[in-house]
Scaffold this motif. Structure first.
Motif, mmCIF file in Angstrom:
data_model
loop_
_atom_site.group_PDB
_atom_site.id
_atom_site.type_symbol
_atom_site.label_atom_id
_atom_site.label_comp_id
_atom_site.label_asym_id
_atom_site.label_seq_id
_atom_site.Cartn_x
_atom_site.Cartn_y
_atom_site.Cartn_z
ATOM 1 N N HIS A 1 -10.818 4.153 -8.925
ATOM 2 C CA HIS A 1 -12.154 3.676 -8.568
ATOM 3 C C HIS A 1 -12.210 3.138 -7.139
ATOM 4 O O HIS A 1 -13.060 2.316 -6.808
ATOM 5 C CB HIS A 1 -12.611 2.594 -9.562
ATOM 6 C CG HIS A 1 -12.966 3.158 -10.911
ATOM 7 N ND1 HIS A 1 -12.016 3.453 -11.864
ATOM 8 C CD2 HIS A 1 -14.166 3.484 -11.467
ATOM 9 C CE1 HIS A 1 -12.604 3.937 -12.942
ATOM 10 N NE2 HIS A 1 -13.905 3.964 -12.731
ATOM 11 N N GLY A 2 -11.291 3.615 -6.295
ATOM 12 C CA GLY A 2 -11.380 3.330 -4.872
ATOM 13 C C GLY A 2 -10.527 2.211 -4.327
ATOM 14 O O GLY A 2 -10.542 1.956 -3.117
ATOM 15 N N ALA A 3 -9.783 1.517 -5.190
ATOM 16 C CA ALA A 3 -8.943 0.421 -4.692
ATOM 17 C C ALA A 3 -7.724 0.983 -3.975
ATOM 18 O O ALA A 3 -7.096 1.937 -4.434
ATOM 19 C CB ALA A 3 -8.503 -0.472 -5.841
ATOM 20 N N HIS A 4 -7.380 0.384 -2.847
ATOM 21 C CA HIS A 4 -6.158 0.763 -2.137
ATOM 22 C C HIS A 4 -5.156 -0.378 -2.102
ATOM 23 O O HIS A 4 -4.064 -0.238 -1.549
ATOM 24 C CB HIS A 4 -6.485 1.222 -0.707
ATOM 25 C CG HIS A 4 -7.292 0.239 0.084
ATOM 26 N ND1 HIS A 4 -6.725 -0.851 0.705
ATOM 27 C CD2 HIS A 4 -8.625 0.178 0.338
ATOM 28 C CE1 HIS A 4 -7.680 -1.541 1.318
ATOM 29 N NE2 HIS A 4 -8.835 -0.948 1.108
ATOM 30 N N GLN B 1 0.833 -1.198 0.000
ATOM 31 C CA GLN B 1 0.000 0.000 0.000
ATOM 32 C C GLN B 1 0.872 1.255 0.000
ATOM 33 O O GLN B 1 1.850 1.355 0.733
ATOM 34 C CB GLN B 1 -0.930 0.006 1.219
ATOM 35 C CG GLN B 1 -2.014 1.061 1.153
ATOM 36 C CD GLN B 1 -3.080 0.841 2.224
ATOM 37 O OE1 GLN B 1 -3.195 -0.232 2.772
ATOM 38 N NE2 GLN B 1 -3.848 1.864 2.505
ATOM 39 N N GLY B 2 0.503 2.195 -0.852
ATOM 40 C CA GLY B 2 1.247 3.441 -0.947
ATOM 41 C C GLY B 2 2.338 3.423 -1.995
ATOM 42 O O GLY B 2 2.924 4.458 -2.314
ATOM 43 N N LYS B 3 2.643 2.237 -2.550
ATOM 44 C CA LYS B 3 3.662 2.117 -3.575
ATOM 45 C C LYS B 3 3.019 1.837 -4.932
ATOM 46 O O LYS B 3 1.932 1.282 -5.006
ATOM 47 C CB LYS B 3 4.653 1.002 -3.232
ATOM 48 C CG LYS B 3 5.470 1.268 -1.972
ATOM 49 C CD LYS B 3 6.508 0.179 -1.760
ATOM 50 C CE LYS B 3 7.348 0.464 -0.529
ATOM 51 N NZ LYS B 3 8.394 -0.590 -0.329
ATOM 52 N N THR B 4 3.708 2.229 -5.982
ATOM 53 C CA THR B 4 3.216 1.983 -7.336
ATOM 54 C C THR B 4 4.356 1.437 -8.193
ATOM 55 O O THR B 4 5.536 1.572 -7.847
ATOM 56 C CB THR B 4 2.665 3.271 -7.990
ATOM 57 O OG1 THR B 4 3.710 4.259 -8.026
ATOM 58 C CG2 THR B 4 1.475 3.810 -7.210
ATOM 59 N N ILE B 5 4.000 0.824 -9.304
ATOM 60 C CA ILE B 5 4.998 0.329 -10.245
ATOM 61 C C ILE B 5 5.515 1.505 -11.063
ATOM 62 O O ILE B 5 4.737 2.305 -11.592
ATOM 63 C CB ILE B 5 4.384 -0.724 -11.179
ATOM 64 C CG1 ILE B 5 3.869 -1.911 -10.365
ATOM 65 C CG2 ILE B 5 5.411 -1.195 -12.206
ATOM 66 C CD1 ILE B 5 3.119 -2.930 -11.195
ATOM 67 N N GLU B 6 6.824 1.612 -11.158
ATOM 68 C CA GLU B 6 7.408 2.706 -11.935
ATOM 69 C C GLU B 6 7.065 2.526 -13.406
ATOM 70 O O GLU B 6 7.324 1.463 -13.988
ATOM 71 C CB GLU B 6 8.930 2.721 -11.755
ATOM 72 C CG GLU B 6 9.605 3.878 -12.456
ATOM 73 C CD GLU B 6 11.099 3.897 -12.207
ATOM 74 O OE1 GLU B 6 11.810 4.642 -12.927
ATOM 75 O OE2 GLU B 6 11.563 3.163 -11.309
ATOM 76 N N ALA C 1 -3.581 1.649 -11.758
ATOM 77 C CA ALA C 1 -3.918 3.070 -11.652
ATOM 78 C C ALA C 1 -5.423 3.280 -11.788
ATOM 79 O O ALA C 1 -6.036 4.046 -11.025
ATOM 80 C CB ALA C 1 -3.170 3.874 -12.713
ATOM 81 N N VAL C 2 -6.033 2.597 -12.760
ATOM 82 C CA VAL C 2 -7.481 2.712 -12.948
ATOM 83 C C VAL C 2 -8.214 2.174 -11.720
ATOM 84 O O VAL C 2 -9.222 2.747 -11.292
ATOM 85 C CB VAL C 2 -7.911 1.950 -14.221
ATOM 86 C CG1 VAL C 2 -9.423 1.824 -14.290
ATOM 87 C CG2 VAL C 2 -7.388 2.652 -15.465
#
Length: 317
Positions: free
Chosen positions: A275-278, A157-162, A270-271
């Motif tokens: 739409h509310g996913a964490h 949580q809080g991280k994303t794929i570069e 990202a999408v």
């Protein structure tokens, strides 16, 4: 209470050697009870509930699947305490209520799945079970062997794929209609059949599990298009309980090593967040060789499953 004698296409499910339980094929109205049973087992073994009732509903509505001949429920009164199903004579699922273990239900269900497999001509039957679970211990004791290992991975949580740049002219868009659905099915099947030893999934079964899955929206189906407009990759997104789960990710063989799969994954997660996913999740298995790729982009394994299988042509159960 006595067991009810039933024959399902010559596969007897009369009492399976069980005393004090009733047994019958399942019906669509049993989907929620099966969900409760499987969810309780997952909570016990992996510490969370991964399955959704929509998974069961969408699987059961496949044209190739027949509840009346490919499913079984074990009941204590009106309470479902055990269940099994076998799709295509090959792919089983089963669960037993924790309070009813040690009474032979799990063994009886496993033997029933073997008989269904033998009846339907598959010659091999197997199912995924969590690592070190009661189900794994049972199947090992019954002579099953591991064919492959699968993992559920989560992006913390809080991280994303570069993001990774993709070639000029390529783009991602949501599906917009039947032609897109048909093209996505072809891309998925062509890719998955490179490493999966099974019959090609029909479009009708694909539609039942994806397009007619409860809650599906066309934008859940993400499409990668080439400069020509041809669909060359797809990601199938499922949204539930604050989680964005990519159920299938595929890119055409000749289009790989261009960053397209990674771009689809970045887009899908990202999408889902929009739409509310964490939480962001997907699964992969040892046949694909993709585990290290997902770990390199920052995803972490949250549960391990093994597909245990048995040759059902050796001797009758």
């Amino acid at each position: 209470m006595t067991s009810t004698h039933l024959d399902v296409d010559d596969v007897e499910i009369n009492d399976l050697g069980l005393t004090g339980y009733t047994v019958r094929p399942l019906t669509p109205d049993d989907a929620h009870a099966v969900f409760d049973l499987m969810a309780a087992g997952e909570l016990e073994t992996i510490g969370e509930v991964a399955i959704e009732e929509a998974d069961i509903v969408s699987d059961w509505q496949r044209p190739s699947f027949d509840l009346a001949t490919q499913s079984i429920g074990v009941f204590d009164g009106d309470h479902l305490v055990g269940y099994a199903e076998v799709a295509s004579g090959r792919y089983a699922d089963a669960a037993v209520d924790a309070e009813h273990r040690g009474r032979g239900i799990g063994t009886a269900l496993a033997l029933w799945t073997q008989r269904v497999s033998r009846r339907d001509g598959a010659g091999l039957v197997g199912q995924p079970v969590p690592d070190a679970s009661p189900g794994e211990h049972l199947l090992r004791d019954l002579g099953y062997e591991v064919l492959w290992t699968s993992w559920v991975l989560e992006m913390p949580q809080g991280k994303t794929i570069e993001p990774q740049p993709i070639p000029e002219g390529y783009s991602i868009r949501p599906a917009e209609g039947e032609a897109d659905f048909l093209a996505a099915h072809v891309v998925v099947e062509d890719a998955f059949l490179e490493w999966s030893n099974r019959e090609r999934e029909t479009y009708e079964d694909f539609a039942a599990q994806v397009l007619h899955r409860p809650g599906f929206e066309p934008w859940h189906l993400r499409l990668m298009t080439a400069p020509s407009g041809e669909i060359v990759g797809t990601s199938i997104l499922q949204l539930s309980e604050g989680c964005g789960f990519v159920s299938r990710l595929a890119v055409r063989r000749e289009q790989r090593h261009r960053g397209l799969a990674r771009a689809l994954l970045v887009d899908s997660f990202a999408v889902a967040r929009e739409h509310g996913a964490h939480r962001s999740e997907l699964s992969t298995d040892s046949r694909t060789g993709a585990l290290s790729l997902y770990e390199k982009v920052g995803m972490e394994v949250t549960s391990t499953w093994r597909h245990w299988a048995k040759n059902t042509s050796e001797s009758p159960a």
